[in-house]
Each structure stands twice: as structure tokens, then as C-alpha cells.
Design an enzyme around this catalytic site. Sequence first.
Site, PDB file in Angstrom:
ATOM      1  N   ALA A 154       0.809  -1.217   0.000  1.00  0.00           N
ATOM      2  CA  ALA A 154       0.000   0.000   0.000  1.00  0.00           C
ATOM      3  C   ALA A 154       0.845   1.271   0.000  1.00  0.00           C
ATOM      4  O   ALA A 154       0.299   2.373   0.090  1.00  0.00           O
ATOM      5  CB  ALA A 154      -0.927  -0.001   1.221  1.00  0.00           C
ATOM      6  N   HIS A 155       2.165   1.132  -0.125  1.00  0.00           N
ATOM      7  CA  HIS A 155       3.039   2.302  -0.116  1.00  0.00           C
ATOM      8  C   HIS A 155       3.039   2.979  -1.494  1.00  0.00           C
ATOM      9  O   HIS A 155       3.149   2.295  -2.520  1.00  0.00           O
ATOM     10  CB  HIS A 155       4.462   1.900   0.268  1.00  0.00           C
ATOM     11  CG  HIS A 155       4.589   1.456   1.683  1.00  0.00           C
ATOM     12  ND1 HIS A 155       5.379   2.097   2.613  1.00  0.00           N
ATOM     13  CD2 HIS A 155       4.014   0.417   2.344  1.00  0.00           C
ATOM     14  CE1 HIS A 155       5.285   1.484   3.774  1.00  0.00           C
ATOM     15  NE2 HIS A 155       4.464   0.451   3.632  1.00  0.00           N
ATOM     16  N   HIS A 232       6.084  -7.651   9.326  1.00  0.00           N
ATOM     17  CA  HIS A 232       4.940  -8.507   8.963  1.00  0.00           C
ATOM     18  C   HIS A 232       5.351  -9.690   8.063  1.00  0.00           C
ATOM     19  O   HIS A 232       5.152  -9.667   6.850  1.00  0.00           O
ATOM     20  CB  HIS A 232       3.767  -7.719   8.378  1.00  0.00           C
ATOM     21  CG  HIS A 232       4.079  -6.671   7.366  1.00  0.00           C
ATOM     22  ND1 HIS A 232       4.803  -6.912   6.214  1.00  0.00           N
ATOM     23  CD2 HIS A 232       3.721  -5.367   7.315  1.00  0.00           C
ATOM     24  CE1 HIS A 232       4.881  -5.809   5.507  1.00  0.00           C
ATOM     25  NE2 HIS A 232       4.234  -4.857   6.160  1.00  0.00           N
ATOM     26  N   ALA A 236       4.237  -8.928   1.813  1.00  0.00           N
ATOM     27  CA  ALA A 236       5.118  -8.014   1.071  1.00  0.00           C
ATOM     28  C   ALA A 236       6.559  -8.511   1.022  1.00  0.00           C
ATOM     29  O   ALA A 236       7.507  -7.749   1.233  1.00  0.00           O
ATOM     30  CB  ALA A 236       5.050  -6.607   1.666  1.00  0.00           C
ATOM     31  N   GLY A 270      -6.182 -13.319  10.715  1.00  0.00           N
ATOM     32  CA  GLY A 270      -6.822 -14.332   9.891  1.00  0.00           C
ATOM     33  C   GLY A 270      -6.961 -13.938   8.438  1.00  0.00           C
ATOM     34  O   GLY A 270      -7.434 -14.726   7.622  1.00  0.00           O
ATOM     35  N   ASP A 294      -0.494  -3.442  12.944  1.00  0.00           N
ATOM     36  CA  ASP A 294      -0.355  -2.727  11.672  1.00  0.00           C
ATOM     37  C   ASP A 294      -1.630  -1.925  11.410  1.00  0.00           C
ATOM     38  O   ASP A 294      -2.085  -1.784  10.268  1.00  0.00           O
ATOM     39  CB  ASP A 294      -0.071  -3.693  10.517  1.00  0.00           C
ATOM     40  CG  ASP A 294       0.542  -2.996   9.306  1.00  0.00           C
ATOM     41  OD1 ASP A 294       1.001  -1.855   9.456  1.00  0.00           O
ATOM     42  OD2 ASP A 294       0.547  -3.590   8.211  1.00  0.00           O
TER      43      ASP A 294
END
Length: 386
Positions: A154-155, A232, A236, A270, A294
Amino acid sequence: MRREKGAMCTPVLQFTNCRILRGRKLLREDLWVRGGRILDPERLFFEERLVADEQRDCGGCILAPGFIDVQINGGFGVDFSQATEDVGSGVALVARRLLPHGVTSFCPTLVTSPPEVYHKVLPQIPVKSGGPHGAGVLGVHLEGPFISREKRGAHPEAHLRSFEANAFHDVLATYGPLDNVRIVTLAPELGRSHEVIQALTARGICVSLGHSVANLRAAEEAVQSGATFITHLFNAMLPFHHRDPGIVGLLTSDRLPPGRHIFYGMISDGMHTNPAALRIAHRAHPQGLVLVTDAVPALGLGNGRHTLGQQEVEVDGLTAYVAGCSVESALEAASLHPAQLLGLEKRKGTLDFGADADFVVLDDSLHVRATYISGELVWQADEAKQ
């Protein structure tokens, strides 16, 4: 055994009828607090010849160290990556609203942004102790802009950067002063990343690997340069492959420096990570798991259009999921492990004697009943007040 008259003593609190998380076990013991710290009752009794000034019955609840969130982009309508004139008030609002969730410390996280945003925002988010006003700020987590275009998620692509000839100078030119920074997420495959990792860690800043297409060798070299965290896990980054497991392979790598402990963040909702994948990671390396939210600015607001840094996001349905591991493991992943990651395990993330008395009171369903910071009640559920 009473205090002498006129003695200037800080009151001693004794929390009774509770189960305390210590040493990966829930122990039926009392918790003693004085002056904002966890107290050794034997020393109090046998050396100081004192008893508690006040007892609080916890009704059989669990007392666990306060939760520490090292990756949170905002919440309750506040976006940490927005360069407003009063960033501090937004951070304060989030800090206050986190207390009902048992969070006693956090790292406000900025996503990839243009330099002018960092220069304006970072000076407005100093490290700050927690209290009745809200959870403590441990330092800022900078996620980007030195990340992979292919795995930017999303960057915003327009603001991504790579390291030029004078790599660390580029970092300072982009971010400005690093006084308030605690974590930097970068892609280790970028040229000159290793000199940046070394320069950041020399300043006491934790380097995390994420938003990356790095293979395992590049990831191992980054850890050898000083990186200690994975942003995370699974998200990504290159997917696990048996010939080259990529960054994921760090969990079981035999090429890490002696004594170097790698931690990995996971979003246990989930959706970002299938519960089976979380269980695989946890069973491979249980002591490295760090639970993160996050969370985006939409946290607490429900569905609709919200900002995330320099762009809009659409929220349609929010879910939460409790992963399949023991209660003790889950609680440590939300408290002790992030404290260890940041080198704060003597003060935070533990209920050992001498540690800060930051803790959360939980019922058997792990619902938060009360939150304490430095031994002071800073939030309590309505039904617990009765």
C-alpha cells in the site's frame, strides 16, 4: 510491622487472587507494586519489615505485562503520516484510546512519505512515558521509503527511494534528525543497504527487513550487518520456496551471528496471514514472534474511506483472529518479545521484580478488564468498576 510515624514511604499495593504471567507460565501469586515498579515481597517483608498499604482483589483474573505494539499507522481517525500542524494531539488521542486494549507502549508508524512529511512529523513525536493520559511512546517506526517497488504493497510508488553513493547521508536527507526514531524497515537487496544498517544500529535504531524481494543470502547478510526484525512476516516479501526460502528462511537459518536473535512481526487477523502459516512460523521459532496490529487510521471507525499516508484506502469489514498457540505464548508475543526486540526487557514486557509496573488485567476470555501503567490504574471496564 508498621511504618514509623512520619516516615516518608511510597504506598505498597498488593494485587491478590490473580494469575501472573512469569517465565512463560501463569502462576497463582500476588503482585506487589511500589513507586511504579514491581516489588519483591520477600525483601519488603524480611528486610524492610513492611506489609501492603492496600490490597486489590483481582477476582481470579490474569495479570500480564502491558501490550507493546511496534507497528501501528494510526487509529481513530488519526494518520501518523499526515503532516498536520499539531501531530502531537493526534498521537495523544491514539495513545489514550489504546488503553482499553491493554496497550501500554507503542511505536507510531509512518508509511512511505515525501521528505517534507518526515521533516515536519518526526520532531513532533518524541519518546514519552505512559500514564493516565495514554500509552507511552517508545519511538517512531519508519516503514519505508527505502523498500522494493515490486513489494511496496500500500506504499505510494512515487515516494519510494533507493540509496545513492552516500547512502546514510540519503537517509538523513530523507528523514531529518533521527532522535525520535526506534525502528526503520528497509529492503536489504537495495544497493548500499548494509552500510545503512550498520549506521542505524550504531545509533541504537532497530533495523527491520520488509517490503522486499530479497533472497535468503541477502537477508542473512543484512542480519550479519545488524538487522534484528522482520516486518509482517509473509506479507510483502517473496513467498517461501524450498530452493530459496527468502526472508522467511531467517527463522531457521544457521548462518546468523552467534547470539543474534531474530524477531518477526505478524498480523494475526486471519486475513493478512492464514492461521496455518502463523502456526508454522511459531512452531519454527516461537521466541521470535511479535504480534503487531499494523493498524490503519480507520481503526475504531468502521467501514468507509480513510487515509493511509498520502493515499486513500477503502475499509470494508474488519476482522480479528486469535491464533492457535497457548495463552502464555500469545501474551508474551504481545509484550515480552517486542520489549526484547527493542532492548527494553529489563523494564517492559515483564512482571519480574524491578520492572515497570505496566500490566493488563484479563479475564479467561482475554478481554481487558483494566490497564495499569507504572502501577496506576489508567483504564477500567465499566463492569469491573461495580
